[in-house]
Design a protein around this motif. Sequence first.
Motif, PDB file in Angstrom:
ATOM      1  N   LEU A  44       9.815  64.558  40.593  1.00 27.51           N
ATOM      2  CA  LEU A  44      10.648  64.680  41.786  1.00 27.51           C
ATOM      3  C   LEU A  44      11.503  63.417  41.990  1.00 27.51           C
ATOM      4  O   LEU A  44      12.706  63.510  42.269  1.00 27.51           O
ATOM      5  CB  LEU A  44       9.767  64.921  43.015  1.00 27.51           C
ATOM      6  CG  LEU A  44      10.475  65.130  44.353  1.00 27.51           C
ATOM      7  CD1 LEU A  44      11.419  66.329  44.301  1.00 27.51           C
ATOM      8  CD2 LEU A  44       9.465  65.299  45.475  1.00 27.51           C
ATOM      9  N   SER A  45      10.885  62.248  41.827  1.00 30.01           N
ATOM     10  CA  SER A  45      11.609  60.992  42.082  1.00 30.01           C
ATOM     11  C   SER A  45      12.738  60.741  41.079  1.00 30.01           C
ATOM     12  O   SER A  45      13.814  60.274  41.453  1.00 30.01           O
ATOM     13  CB  SER A  45      10.642  59.802  42.097  1.00 30.01           C
ATOM     14  OG  SER A  45      10.006  59.658  40.849  1.00 30.01           O
ATOM     15  N   ALA A  46      12.516  61.062  39.801  1.00 31.71           N
ATOM     16  CA  ALA A  46      13.543  60.818  38.772  1.00 31.71           C
ATOM     17  C   ALA A  46      14.820  61.633  39.022  1.00 31.71           C
ATOM     18  O   ALA A  46      15.912  61.058  39.104  1.00 31.71           O
ATOM     19  CB  ALA A  46      12.972  61.085  37.377  1.00 31.71           C
ATOM     20  N   PRO A  47      14.706  62.969  39.179  1.00 26.01           N
ATOM     21  CA  PRO A  47      15.941  63.720  39.438  1.00 26.01           C
ATOM     22  C   PRO A  47      16.589  63.385  40.783  1.00 26.01           C
ATOM     23  O   PRO A  47      17.818  63.382  40.895  1.00 26.01           O
ATOM     24  CB  PRO A  47      15.501  65.188  39.382  1.00 26.01           C
ATOM     25  CG  PRO A  47      14.039  65.189  39.537  1.00 26.01           C
ATOM     26  CD  PRO A  47      13.550  63.873  39.027  1.00 26.01           C
ATOM     27  N   LEU A  48      15.767  63.098  41.804  1.00 30.89           N
ATOM     28  CA  LEU A  48      16.326  62.728  43.108  1.00 30.89           C
ATOM     29  C   LEU A  48      17.138  61.446  43.006  1.00 30.89           C
ATOM     30  O   LEU A  48      18.250  61.356  43.536  1.00 30.89           O
ATOM     31  CB  LEU A  48      15.205  62.529  44.139  1.00 30.89           C
ATOM     32  CG  LEU A  48      14.701  63.762  44.889  1.00 30.89           C
ATOM     33  CD1 LEU A  48      13.536  63.387  45.790  1.00 30.89           C
ATOM     34  CD2 LEU A  48      15.822  64.407  45.708  1.00 30.89           C
ATOM     35  N   ALA A  49      16.597  60.443  42.319  1.00 30.70           N
ATOM     36  CA  ALA A  49      17.272  59.143  42.191  1.00 30.70           C
ATOM     37  C   ALA A  49      18.610  59.292  41.473  1.00 30.70           C
ATOM     38  O   ALA A  49      19.637  58.778  41.927  1.00 30.70           O
ATOM     39  CB  ALA A  49      16.373  58.158  41.447  1.00 30.70           C
ATOM     40  N   VAL A  50      18.615  60.013  40.357  1.00 26.33           N
ATOM     41  CA  VAL A  50      19.844  60.173  39.572  1.00 26.33           C
ATOM     42  C   VAL A  50      20.870  61.011  40.335  1.00 26.33           C
ATOM     43  O   VAL A  50      22.048  60.648  40.428  1.00 26.33           O
ATOM     44  CB  VAL A  50      19.545  60.782  38.184  1.00 26.33           C
ATOM     45  CG1 VAL A  50      20.833  61.074  37.431  1.00 26.33           C
ATOM     46  CG2 VAL A  50      18.664  59.841  37.367  1.00 26.33           C
ATOM     47  N   ALA A  51      20.421  62.121  40.908  1.00 27.97           N
ATOM     48  CA  ALA A  51      21.337  63.024  41.622  1.00 27.97           C
ATOM     49  C   ALA A  51      21.972  62.343  42.834  1.00 27.97           C
ATOM     50  O   ALA A  51      23.193  62.412  43.036  1.00 27.97           O
ATOM     51  CB  ALA A  51      20.600  64.291  42.044  1.00 27.97           C
ATOM     52  N   PHE A  52      21.138  61.657  43.650  1.00 25.49           N
ATOM     53  CA  PHE A  52      21.681  60.959  44.827  1.00 25.49           C
ATOM     54  C   PHE A  52      22.616  59.828  44.426  1.00 25.49           C
ATOM     55  O   PHE A  52      23.633  59.588  45.078  1.00 25.49           O
ATOM     56  CB  PHE A  52      20.547  60.405  45.708  1.00 25.49           C
ATOM     57  CG  PHE A  52      20.053  61.374  46.740  1.00 25.49           C
ATOM     58  CD1 PHE A  52      20.918  61.928  47.673  1.00 25.49           C
ATOM     59  CD2 PHE A  52      18.712  61.730  46.793  1.00 25.49           C
ATOM     60  CE1 PHE A  52      20.466  62.827  48.633  1.00 25.49           C
ATOM     61  CE2 PHE A  52      18.249  62.634  47.741  1.00 25.49           C
ATOM     62  CZ  PHE A  52      19.124  63.178  48.674  1.00 25.49           C
ATOM     63  N   SER A  53      22.287  59.118  43.348  1.00 23.55           N
ATOM     64  CA  SER A  53      23.145  58.008  42.921  1.00 23.55           C
ATOM     65  C   SER A  53      24.517  58.528  42.484  1.00 23.55           C
ATOM     66  O   SER A  53      25.543  57.923  42.786  1.00 23.55           O
ATOM     67  CB  SER A  53      22.494  57.184  41.813  1.00 23.55           C
ATOM     68  OG  SER A  53      22.401  57.916  40.612  1.00 23.55           O
ATOM     69  N   ILE A  54      24.546  59.669  41.799  1.00 28.82           N
ATOM     70  CA  ILE A  54      25.829  60.255  41.377  1.00 28.82           C
ATOM     71  C   ILE A  54      26.679  60.609  42.591  1.00 28.82           C
ATOM     72  O   ILE A  54      27.863  60.251  42.669  1.00 28.82           O
ATOM     73  CB  ILE A  54      25.616  61.501  40.486  1.00 28.82           C
ATOM     74  CG1 ILE A  54      25.022  61.100  39.145  1.00 28.82           C
ATOM     75  CG2 ILE A  54      26.928  62.262  40.278  1.00 28.82           C
ATOM     76  CD1 ILE A  54      24.528  62.269  38.302  1.00 28.82           C
ATOM     77  N   VAL A  55      26.076  61.295  43.553  1.00 29.38           N
ATOM     78  CA  VAL A  55      26.822  61.730  44.741  1.00 29.38           C
ATOM     79  C   VAL A  55      27.331  60.525  45.535  1.00 29.38           C
ATOM     80  O   VAL A  55      28.494  60.501  45.965  1.00 29.38           O
ATOM     81  CB  VAL A  55      25.949  62.651  45.627  1.00 29.38           C
ATOM     82  CG1 VAL A  55      26.631  62.939  46.956  1.00 29.38           C
ATOM     83  CG2 VAL A  55      25.659  63.952  44.899  1.00 29.38           C
ATOM     84  N   LEU A  56      26.498  59.510  45.708  1.00 26.09           N
ATOM     85  CA  LEU A  56      26.931  58.327  46.472  1.00 26.09           C
ATOM     86  C   LEU A  56      28.010  57.538  45.735  1.00 26.09           C
ATOM     87  O   LEU A  56      28.928  57.004  46.357  1.00 26.09           O
ATOM     88  CB  LEU A  56      25.730  57.423  46.787  1.00 26.09           C
ATOM     89  CG  LEU A  56      24.891  57.878  47.972  1.00 26.09           C
ATOM     90  CD1 LEU A  56      23.642  57.030  48.115  1.00 26.09           C
ATOM     91  CD2 LEU A  56      25.690  57.810  49.274  1.00 26.09           C
ATOM     92  N   MET A  57      27.914  57.469  44.404  1.00 22.04           N
ATOM     93  CA  MET A  57      28.973  56.806  43.633  1.00 22.04           C
ATOM     94  C   MET A  57      30.284  57.579  43.766  1.00 22.04           C
ATOM     95  O   MET A  57      31.349  56.978  43.907  1.00 22.04           O
ATOM     96  CB  MET A  57      28.574  56.661  42.160  1.00 22.04           C
ATOM     97  CG  MET A  57      27.579  55.559  41.889  1.00 22.04           C
ATOM     98  SD  MET A  57      27.355  55.242  40.111  1.00 22.04           S
ATOM     99  CE  MET A  57      26.374  56.649  39.600  1.00 22.04           C
TER     100      MET A  57
END
Length: 200
Positions: free
Chosen positions: A106-119
């Motif tokens: 859960l943490s791995a996909p959440l971290a990558v997905a949120f980082s993409i959207v915020l970038m």
Amino acid sequence: MKKTIKRTFRVSKYVIYRETLVDYREHFWSFLGAFFGIGIIAFLQSHSLSATENVFLIGSFGASSVLIYGAIQSPLAQPRNLIGGHVISALVGVTVYQIVPDIIWLSAPLAVAFSIVLMQYTKTLHPPGGATALIAVSSTGKIPELGYWYVLSPVLSGCIILLLVALFFNNITPNRSYPTHSRLKKLIKKKHEHTHKMKK
């Protein structure tokens, strides 16, 4: 129809030809930039941390080097993207790890997905940022212990080293210009003009 196919073929041939041109000088400066950028970070790590603590030299810096030394005209390689992308992604990664530390699926996909959207939202898209977020949630040992210090060091401090080296090696010849459009570029240009006037 035949005309369109011929034109498309001609354009494709030209693009492929340009993309496969080998400019040895360009490769030389890319090599030196990457060598010194990563070399300085590795040197600092080897002199300040024990051999078992691979903390200062994170994997995403290798991917950033490809962009900022090898594809310097890319919008994704500009200083705003380099620093903003890594810092935002590091913040996201650490925050996600604080909330769901033991559930990697859960943490791995959440971290990558949120980082993409915020970038994307902050216009700081930098592909290696996704790796920076992933490192924050998937590493073992010292990195999880750092908490939000991870954002400052190794992430921010490492980005600043890479950027300073890029500003030097990517502007060392008239054929290379980095960053592409910014106040920083104008500052560098003024400094060069001032140096030339002083020499005269």
